[in-house]
Design an enzyme around this catalytic site. Sequence first.
Site, PDB file in Angstrom:
ATOM      1  N   TYR A 132      71.228  24.389  49.903  1.00 29.38           N
ATOM      2  CA  TYR A 132      70.688  23.575  48.819  1.00 29.38           C
ATOM      3  C   TYR A 132      71.730  22.641  48.208  1.00 29.38           C
ATOM      4  CZ  TYR A 132      66.110  25.696  48.866  1.00 29.38           C
ATOM      5  OH  TYR A 132      64.848  26.080  49.239  1.00 29.38           O
ATOM      6  N   GLU A 218      63.151  50.528  63.806  1.00 29.39           N
ATOM      7  CA  GLU A 218      62.961  49.121  64.183  1.00 29.39           C
ATOM      8  C   GLU A 218      62.131  48.353  63.169  1.00 29.39           C
ATOM      9  OE1 GLU A 218      60.595  46.425  67.515  1.00 29.39           O
ATOM     10  OE2 GLU A 218      60.767  48.590  67.820  1.00 29.39           O
ATOM     11  N   ASP A 271      59.970  50.826  69.203  1.00 25.30           N
ATOM     12  CA  ASP A 271      58.795  50.774  70.068  1.00 25.30           C
ATOM     13  C   ASP A 271      59.218  50.882  71.527  1.00 25.30           C
ATOM     14  OD1 ASP A 271      57.000  50.435  67.976  1.00 25.30           O
ATOM     15  OD2 ASP A 271      56.907  48.247  68.157  1.00 25.30           O
TER      16      ASP A 271
END
Length: 390
Positions: A132, A218, A271
Amino acid sequence: MSSFEAQLFSEIDKLRVQLLNDVDIMAESQRPVREIRQDEILTRTEGVILGIVTSLSRDEVPVLVLPNRSSWANVSFDSAVGLQMSSEHSVTSVRSDCPSSVTKFAQILKILSVIYRLVQSNSYATKRDIYYNNTQLFGSQRTVDSIIDDISCMLKVPRRSLHVLATSKGLISGDLCYLEEDGTRVDCHPSSAAVSVSSNIGGISNIVSSAKFIMIIEKDATFQRLLDDDFCTKLSPCILITGKGVPDVNSRLMVRKLWDTLHIPIFALVDPDPHGIEIMCIYKYGSVAMSFEAHSLTVPSVLWLGLLPSDLQRLRVPEDSLIPLTKRDENKLNNLLKRPYLTSHPDWCKEMELMQQSKVKAEIQSLSSIAPDFLTNIYLPNKLRYGGWV
């Protein structure tokens, strides 16, 4: 400790003894991460600027030379460290007279000047603050993030030593208390909400924990499910942490900090798909892009707790909960099997080859098709009790 708790943690306790023995061996092969003094950072930054000024005084085109952070050819593998940038690495030239790179040249100089002032005044700014500061020049936050890593790699200075902080996306909960650099005491013991991972891991001190293990999770959804099911109390004492998918640097630094301080087993719950396996590998062995900081980001002792592809068959997860591998999944899986670190993990290779053969993947949530509380009350306690990790 009750006899049930003693049985539950007996395999974990054996694992810790083994890990502590490995730590003594690995300590001999690892070089300590040296803290870089502020005056040294200023000198290195001045060296870059001096090179530009010298080129101009000779009527030469100023060029910035950056290590290539995207090529596997630039990294080597060390089992005690992970993926680390080779001393002989290729570079990328950012020229000030080339239309395709002149903007990047200006962006690098701007951020270098911001970093110089921060280090000189011993103050800090976030990557968001820097963006910014001049949105028109930078164009996007991602540009700032990438250039800060380029500068860190070019100067051979960890990002945190450049006095640039990043807002953490990770969360942590469990048997853990510590002090932030400003003296704030942080208590991570289970409550209604988890604690955000600190933005200044290097400033953390006075870590207190009696945890038996750390579990990297995860996905945020799985992390929240375990908190809702009061997992930290049921399998107390432990620490849970999630990077909410691909981990940010702060989440990885936090895992490494906890390992260096506590030296307790660290398990990964991901997973059973190529994406989840890759995320686990990032925590364990690092990534090509951040290989220049491997010594402070990787934890080679991380173990794969689940969900394993073999678990899907062993537990007879219903077929309608399984997902066919896409072509992209198959390509990622093939690429993962070629990674240099997998030669030392035959059990991991077997699991991944099983995924290749079955051509299916799944999500951890698929265990709820067996029973709603199967993950928290049956799967994880049994895995931890009987040493079901690889």
